[in-house]
Structure formats: structure tokens, C-alpha cells
Scaffold this motif. Structure first.
Motif, PDB file in Angstrom:
ATOM      1  N   LEU A 396       0.826  -1.207   0.000  1.00 42.69           N
ATOM      2  CA  LEU A 396       0.000   0.000   0.000  1.00 42.69           C
ATOM      3  C   LEU A 396       0.862   1.259   0.000  1.00 42.69           C
ATOM      4  N   LYS A 397       1.974   1.200   0.726  1.00 44.36           N
ATOM      5  CA  LYS A 397       2.900   2.332   0.727  1.00 44.36           C
ATOM      6  C   LYS A 397       3.466   2.559  -0.671  1.00 44.36           C
ATOM      7  N   ARG A 398       3.778   1.458  -1.334  1.00 38.02           N
ATOM      8  CA  ARG A 398       4.296   1.555  -2.697  1.00 38.02           C
ATOM      9  C   ARG A 398       3.240   2.135  -3.634  1.00 38.02           C
ATOM     10  N   LYS A 399       1.994   1.715  -3.462  1.00 40.25           N
ATOM     11  CA  LYS A 399       0.913   2.238  -4.293  1.00 40.25           C
ATOM     12  C   LYS A 399       0.724   3.729  -4.093  1.00 40.25           C
ATOM     13  N   SER A 400       0.854   4.188  -2.840  1.00 39.03           N
ATOM     14  CA  SER A 400       0.681   5.617  -2.574  1.00 39.03           C
ATOM     15  C   SER A 400       1.765   6.431  -3.250  1.00 39.03           C
ATOM     16  N   ILE A 401       2.976   5.873  -3.321  1.00 42.55           N
ATOM     17  CA  ILE A 401       4.060   6.563  -4.015  1.00 42.55           C
ATOM     18  C   ILE A 401       3.736   6.676  -5.507  1.00 42.55           C
ATOM     19  N   ILE A 402       3.216   5.595  -6.071  1.00 43.28           N
ATOM     20  CA  ILE A 402       2.863   5.608  -7.489  1.00 43.28           C
ATOM     21  C   ILE A 402       1.774   6.634  -7.757  1.00 43.28           C
ATOM     22  N   VAL A 494      12.764   3.501  -9.012  1.00 43.48           N
ATOM     23  CA  VAL A 494      12.705   3.879  -7.600  1.00 43.48           C
ATOM     24  C   VAL A 494      11.723   2.975  -6.851  1.00 43.48           C
ATOM     25  N   GLU A 495      10.624   2.648  -7.526  1.00 47.21           N
ATOM     26  CA  GLU A 495       9.620   1.779  -6.907  1.00 47.21           C
ATOM     27  C   GLU A 495      10.188   0.405  -6.555  1.00 47.21           C
ATOM     28  N   LEU A 496      10.913  -0.189  -7.490  1.00 49.38           N
ATOM     29  CA  LEU A 496      11.517  -1.495  -7.218  1.00 49.38           C
ATOM     30  C   LEU A 496      12.585  -1.390  -6.142  1.00 49.38           C
ATOM     31  N   GLY A 497      13.325  -0.282  -6.160  1.00 46.39           N
ATOM     32  CA  GLY A 497      14.328  -0.095  -5.116  1.00 46.39           C
ATOM     33  C   GLY A 497      13.702  -0.010  -3.742  1.00 46.39           C
ATOM     34  N   ARG A 498      12.574   0.684  -3.642  1.00 42.85           N
ATOM     35  CA  ARG A 498      11.895   0.785  -2.351  1.00 42.85           C
ATOM     36  C   ARG A 498      11.367  -0.578  -1.897  1.00 42.85           C
ATOM     37  N   ARG A 499      10.906  -1.383  -2.862  1.00 39.47           N
ATOM     38  CA  ARG A 499      10.325  -2.658  -2.493  1.00 39.47           C
ATOM     39  C   ARG A 499      11.378  -3.623  -1.962  1.00 39.47           C
ATOM     40  N   TYR A 500      12.522  -3.682  -2.644  1.00 36.80           N
ATOM     41  CA  TYR A 500      13.517  -4.689  -2.304  1.00 36.80           C
ATOM     42  C   TYR A 500      14.630  -4.168  -1.400  1.00 36.80           C
ATOM     43  N   PHE A 501      14.810  -2.841  -1.354  1.00 33.17           N
ATOM     44  CA  PHE A 501      15.860  -2.256  -0.511  1.00 33.17           C
ATOM     45  C   PHE A 501      15.290  -1.063   0.250  1.00 33.17           C
ATOM     46  N   PRO A 502      14.299  -1.287   1.130  1.00 29.02           N
ATOM     47  CA  PRO A 502      13.644  -0.164   1.807  1.00 29.02           C
ATOM     48  C   PRO A 502      14.569   0.639   2.708  1.00 29.02           C
ATOM     49  N   HIS A 503      15.499  -0.036   3.432  1.00 27.65           N
ATOM     50  CA  HIS A 503      16.395   0.706   4.313  1.00 27.65           C
ATOM     51  C   HIS A 503      17.368   1.572   3.512  1.00 27.65           C
ATOM     52  N   CYS A 504      17.881   1.018   2.410  1.00 27.29           N
ATOM     53  CA  CYS A 504      18.758   1.822   1.554  1.00 27.29           C
ATOM     54  C   CYS A 504      17.999   3.010   0.979  1.00 27.29           C
ATOM     55  N   SER A 505      16.759   2.794   0.614  1.00 31.80           N
ATOM     56  CA  SER A 505      15.951   3.882   0.062  1.00 31.80           C
ATOM     57  C   SER A 505      15.745   4.981   1.088  1.00 31.80           C
ATOM     58  N   ASP A 506      15.543   4.593   2.356  1.00 35.05           N
ATOM     59  CA  ASP A 506      15.378   5.606   3.409  1.00 35.05           C
ATOM     60  C   ASP A 506      16.646   6.435   3.576  1.00 35.05           C
ATOM     61  N   VAL A 507      17.804   5.785   3.491  1.00 38.58           N
ATOM     62  CA  VAL A 507      19.074   6.513   3.605  1.00 38.58           C
ATOM     63  C   VAL A 507      19.203   7.530   2.474  1.00 38.58           C
ATOM     64  N   LEU A 508      18.891   7.104   1.261  1.00 40.46           N
ATOM     65  CA  LEU A 508      18.977   8.019   0.120  1.00 40.46           C
ATOM     66  C   LEU A 508      17.952   9.134   0.236  1.00 40.46           C
ATOM     67  N   ASP A 509      16.767   8.831   0.750  1.00 39.08           N
ATOM     68  CA  ASP A 509      15.761   9.879   0.961  1.00 39.08           C
ATOM     69  C   ASP A 509      16.299  10.969   1.876  1.00 39.08           C
ATOM     70  N   LYS A 546      25.292  -0.276   5.995  1.00 39.97           N
ATOM     71  CA  LYS A 546      24.518  -0.791   7.125  1.00 39.97           C
ATOM     72  C   LYS A 546      23.065  -1.037   6.714  1.00 39.97           C
ATOM     73  N   ALA A 547      22.511  -0.089   5.931  1.00 35.61           N
ATOM     74  CA  ALA A 547      21.123  -0.253   5.494  1.00 35.61           C
ATOM     75  C   ALA A 547      20.968  -1.463   4.595  1.00 35.61           C
ATOM     76  N   PHE A 548      21.976  -1.676   3.721  1.00 37.01           N
ATOM     77  CA  PHE A 548      21.918  -2.811   2.816  1.00 37.01           C
ATOM     78  C   PHE A 548      21.970  -4.135   3.595  1.00 37.01           C
ATOM     79  N   THR A 549      22.743  -4.150   4.676  1.00 37.84           N
ATOM     80  CA  THR A 549      22.804  -5.337   5.533  1.00 37.84           C
ATOM     81  C   THR A 549      21.444  -5.628   6.159  1.00 37.84           C
ATOM     82  N   LYS A 550      20.749  -4.566   6.592  1.00 41.09           N
ATOM     83  CA  LYS A 550      19.412  -4.742   7.160  1.00 41.09           C
ATOM     84  C   LYS A 550      18.436  -5.274   6.114  1.00 41.09           C
ATOM     85  N   ASP A 551      18.528  -4.754   4.893  1.00 44.61           N
ATOM     86  CA  ASP A 551      17.637  -5.209   3.831  1.00 44.61           C
ATOM     87  C   ASP A 551      17.842  -6.688   3.549  1.00 44.61           C
ATOM     88  N   LYS A 552      19.097  -7.111   3.500  1.00 44.02           N
ATOM     89  CA  LYS A 552      19.363  -8.522   3.237  1.00 44.02           C
ATOM     90  C   LYS A 552      18.815  -9.394   4.361  1.00 44.02           C
TER      91      LYS A 552
END
Length: 585
Positions: A396-402, A494-509, A546-552
């Protein structure tokens, strides 16, 4: 000597207040009984487990834990326990406590959880029925009034199994009234467990009420045939046929079509997706005609369901006669692996049932607060209901971004918002550029999936003036199309990045919101500026690592849960579902 501050009033100065009335013998007796009741209730506390001389063990599906009880108290208060304890063989060793398995002790015992068992036992100990714990009777949906949500119904159903099994007549009458109220207000599918408990506990009036309610509901006949005992389903079928006799006479039924549909469903019962494919090739019947995805979402293992999706011949958003999509059915089952498979295949989390519920609402109203909010023990897996809710919330979060991006894209038609549209493109492109710097392999993979790796604008950080450059060979229509295609590619990346790497996406945000994009040009500026930029650049790389480690770790946790869930069939359903037991759940 100090003077006393206590004074006495004379009768003439002010009237003396009357002494408090003495308690009547009946009131004194009530106080004594309450104190005795409170003391006896303490015996059920786990701290007094060593004082117990017997145990009642929950079924494996309910945790399998044991509750310590006292044979003398239960035998004195219940003829059921008196007869049962008297028939037990003597213990094999001194001090060994008899252990009663609740699954075999009473009909429906495998459905009784600790939260429902303890108040019933407490009533035998104290003569008072304690209020149920709120966290066990309240669902996760904040918009629900919790008057007839599934956790509240399940609690009373489990309590009825216990009260009926222990032959506590006064509690049977009380719980039957509660269940009767639920039948009038609950959702159609939530009446099904009340049917089972009323059938098992031989509550004929309640059972008749349930049959009448379900007969006029929109619940699919195939679902009812699968879920209910044969005799009850036949009664419901007769009521429906008599009520809609005119419609059934005018309906055109193709026996051959019905036979082929049943063959497909039987193949799914056998987990044979290859046979399903052969049946589809040999006839004009499709997976949608058989509502095969709905059936598999309810009864098949996640691995079989994933294989069925690979046939690529079914509509993942198709609604059945009850208004449910396959995702709605998977949410009722609360199987995270199936929900994830459907979402990945494009199932919409925004589709609603006939009564207005979406997938997340269905999951939340079936899930107790206790199942999601309790603290996990060491090495304990996250509960399936929590994973289901988490997957749907992320989608749903991803849909709201779209939707936000679509609204921005539509604003290009308004001349005053063209610059905002361009700035959104710049922000998205800068984000992708930084992603390529910090994790190039992952960014390349995401861009390839989004079909964005072939666009020429992804070379580096974009500036506003470049976007507004005019190509004399490009018409305004061509330019708009090019910008829209570019926005689509960036958005999907960006959408796929948020889905599969949410912590990394937050860092970039956070970085793009707080920092200047000049950081990319490490060799510009004064030596001091270059040193500061290099230092910040190194800090950012460490944050991303560190964010990428959390995502994995998060992906591994979900994958592990999905893998473990595929090895166990949903309780009461599966390959043996065609052999229906006459005994209700």
C-alpha cells in the motif's frame, strides 16, 4: 508539652454525624466469599504451578503448553472432572502428575487456546467468570468497533468448546447467548466457526439460526461444501434451492462444463499442476471459469500455488460470486507466501469486497492484537499474521508513491506546473544516479527490470537547464512523450528499489533531502571543501552499507518464513480436504 490538635464538638455546637451502619450478615458473607474466591484464583497463576497435582495440556496447534490444576478442586466443582480423575490409572512414579490432553479430553478440544481455557477453569475455582483479556478479543483494525470481529468470535467459540466439554451448564447458556448475538451481526464467513461449535456441542437452536443466516448469504456453494459437514451443507442447499427455485429453473447448467471444473479442482487437491495444464489444453474451460486461483489460495500449499501462477492464464484480480479476489481469499487464510506471490504477480491490494473491505482490512480484522504486539522470544519466528500485514502495508505504501507520481505526471498538462514536473524528474534521476554509485550491481539489476538501463539520461546528475533545452527536430508532443517515458522508467526504478531495498531507500531519501547534490563532484571547490565532501561521502557509504545489511536480513527472514510455511498445510485443509470429517472444527 505540645497541645493536641484533636478537638471534640459538643452536641449543642454542631450535630454529631451518625455512625456508619453495621454490615448485615449477608454482606459479611459476601465479603468472605469474595476473599476466598480471590485466594483460590491465585492457584491458577503460573507461580503456583509446583502446587498443582495435575496438568491440562493444550493441543499442539495452540502452543502445546500445560496448565497446572488441582484435582480436588475440579472434582468437587465438576462431575465431569470427578469421573475423569477417578478413572485415571495410578501414577507410574511417586509425585508424577496426571496429564490430560485437551485435544482428546473434550470434543473440539484442539481449538481451545489458553486465553479461553483460563477463564473457564477460573470459574470452576472461584464461581466467577473473569473478563477476557482485551488483547485476545480485539483485532488489529483501528476502524473496527470490535463488537463482532473475528478475535471476539473465536474467543467465545473456544470458551464454548471448553464449557460444553466440561459440562458447565450455566456457562453454556451464557456463551450461547453471545454466539447468537454474533450470528446477527458478524460477517458471513465468520458465522462458519459458530456453525462448527454449535454442531459439535449439539446446540440445535443456535445451529438452526446459523443455517438460516448462511442460506441467505453470498457465500459460494463450493466454499460451503468444503467447509461444512455434509448434513449441514445439504440443509443450506435445500433452503437456497427452495428460495430461488424460479431462478434455478431458468438457469442453464452444462453438466460437461461442471465436470471439467471439478476435475481441475480435484487436480489441485492432488497438488498436480501438470495435470491442471493438461486439462486446460483438452477443454475450453479456463482457470478463471473454475475460479482455480481462489480455490488454490484457500487450500493449496504455497509451492503449488506458485506453480499454478506460472501457467500465466488466470486473472489475479478476478472476483468470484461472493465478490472476493484470490488475494482476499489468501488474506482470510493468512498465508504470507501466497499473498507475496499474488502481489508480485500484480494482484491489487486496493480491490474491495462487496462490504467494502480491502486486503489489509481483512487481514487486520482476523488478527488479534496479541499476535502482532507481543514480544518475540529468542529464535522465535515472526507470526504469519504479522508477516501478512507487513507485506500488505508495504504494498500500500508503494501504491501511494505511485499515485503521487501519477498526479505529478498529470500536472504536466498545466503550464504553471511544468517546472515542478521537471524538478521531479531531476530528483528521481539524481536518486538513481546516487544508487548506481553506492550499490552499482543492485541498481543495474533494478534498472534492467524497470527497462530503464537503455535511457541515455542516466549518465549522471542532471541539471535543470539541460532538461529545458530545446531540440529543433523534436516537436512538443514528441518531447512530452519522451519525458513521460523517462518518468515511467525512473518511477519504476525507484519503486523497485523501495520494495527490495527499503532501508537503503530511506538513507537516500534522507541524504537527498538534507544534502546538496554537489557532493558528487568531489574534486571541485577548495581543498577544505573537498576534504569535507570526501568525509561526508564516506559516511554516506557506511550508512548505505549498514542499510543494505538490514535489507538482506529482512529478505532472508521473509524467505525463511515463506519456506517453512510451505511445508505445513493450512490447518484443517489440504490434500485430504475431500475427506471431510463429520466432526466439526
Amino acid at each position: 508539652m505540645e497541645t493536641s490538635t484533636i478537638s471534640f464538638s459538643s452536641p449543642s455546637s454542631s450535630p454529631q454525624s451518625p455512625p456508619p451502619p453495621l454490615a448485615t450478615p449477608a454482606e459479611l458473607e459476601a465479603v468472605r466469599l469474595r476473599r476466598l474466591s480471590d485466594n483460590l484464583e491465585r492457584l491458577l497463576d503460573p507461580a503456583f504451578l509446583n502446587c498443582a497435582d495435575a496438568e491440562i495440556a493444550l493441543a499442539a496447534g495452540k502452543g502445546g503448553a500445560a496448565v497446572g490444576v488441582h484435582r480436588c478442586i475440579l472434582s468437587a466443582r465438576s462431575a465431569f472432572f470427578l469421573d475423569h480423575f477417578a478413572s485415571l490409572p495410578p501414577p507410574a512414579a511417586v509425585g508424577e502428575r496426571p496429564r490430560l490432553e485437551l485435544d482428546g479430553l473434550v470434543p473440539g478440544g484442539r481449538h481451545i487456546g489458553r486465553d479461553a481455557l483460563m477463564p473457564v477453569l477460573g470459574y470452576l475455582y472461584t464461581g466467577r467468570l473473569k473478563s477476557p483479556p482485551q488483547e485476545a478479543t480485539v483485532c488489529m483494525d483501528d476502524a473496527c468497533g470490535h463488537a463482532a470481529c473475528r478475535p471476539a468470535i473465536d474467543f467465545v467459540v473456544e470458551s464454548m468448546y471448553a464449557a460444553s466439554g466440561f459440562q458447565i451448564s450455566e456457562l453454556i447458556s451464557l456463551f450461547q447467548r453471545h454466539l447468537s448475538d454474533f450470528v446477527g451481526t458478524a460477517l458471513d464467513e465468520d458465522v462458519v466457526p459458530i456453525v462448527h461449535v454449535s454442531s459439535t456441542c449439539e446446540l440445535q437452536d443456535l445451529l438452526n439460526q446459523c443455517i438460516q443466516r448462511i442460506a441467505v448469504s453470498t457465500l459460494d456453494s463450493g466454499y460451503l461444501e468444503k467447509e461444512l459437514p455434509d448434513d449441514i451443507y445439504c440443509k443450506i442447499k435445500e433452503i437456497r434451492q427452495s428460495a430461488f427455485q424460479d431462478e434455478s429453473e431458468n438457469a442453464i447448467v452444462d453438466p460437461e462444463h461442471e465436470k471439467r471444473v471439478r476435475n481441475i479442482l480435484k487436480a489441485l487437491d492432488s497438488d498436480d499442476v501438470d495435470l491442471v495444464g493438461l486439462l486446460l489444453q483438452e477443454s475450453a474451460v479456463t482457470l478463471d471459469d473454475a475460479f482455480a486461483l481462489h480455490y488454490a489460495a484457500a487450500y493449496c500449499e504455497p509451492k503449488v500455488f506458485a506453480e499454478l501462477l506460472k501457467l500465466n492464464s488466470a486473472n489475479v484480480n478476478l472476483k468470484n460470486n461472493s465478490g472476493y479476489t484470490p488475494l482476499h481469499i489468501a488474506c482470510m487464510r493468512r498465508e504470507p507466501a501466497i499473498i507475496l506471490s499474488l502481489v508480485e504477480r500484480g494482484a491489487s491490494v486496493l480491490e474491495r469486497t462487496l462490504d467494502g473491505r480491502d486486503a489489509l482490512t481483512i487481514c487486520k480484522r482476523l488478527t488479534r492484537e496479541k499476535d502482532c504486539n507481543r514480544k518475540l522470544e529468542t529464535c522465535e519466528e515472526t507470526s504469519k499474521p504479522y508477516l501478512c500485514i507487513h507485506i500488505l502495508e508495504q504494498e500500500l505504501k508503494r501504491k501511494s508513491i505511485i499515485f503521487d507520481l501519477i498526479s505529478i505526471e498529470e500536472s504536466i498538462a498545466t503550464p504553471l506546473l511544468v517546472d515542478n514536473f521537471h524538478m521531479r524528474l531531476i530528483n528521481l534521476e539524481n536518486r538513481v544516479a546516487f544508487a548506481r554509485i553506492f550499490f552499482p550491481s543492485e541498481a543495474k539489476l533494478v534498472m534492467r527490470i524497470a527497462q530503464a538501463d537503455s535511457t541515455e539520461e542516466f549518465a549522471g546528475i542532471t541539471n535543470f537547464s539541460k532538461l529545458k533545452e530545446v531540440d529543433l527536430n523534436e516537436t512538443p508532443t514528441m518531447q512530452n512523450r519522451r519525458l513521460r517515458e523517462r518518468l515511467d522508467a525512473l518511477t519504476k526504478t525507484v519503486e523497485l528499489g523501495r520494495r527490495y531495498f527499503p532501508h537503503c531507500s530511506d538513507v537516500l531519501d534522507n541524504f537527498l533531502n538534507e544534502e546538496s547534490t554537489d557532493l558528487i563532484y568531489l574534486e571541485t571547490g577548495t581543498p577544505e571543501d573537498q576534504r569535507v565532501k570526501r568525509m561526508r561521502f564516506s559516511e554516506l557509504k557506511e550508512d548505505v552499507r549498514k542499510a543494505f545489511t538490514k535489507d538482506k536480513a529482512a529478505v532472508a527472514a521473509i524467505a525463511s518464513s515463506a519456506s517453512s510455511s510451505s511445508s505445513v498445510r493450512y490447518e484443517g485443509r489440504g490434500r485430504q480436504s475431500n475427506r471431510k470429517s463429520k466432526q466439526s472444527r
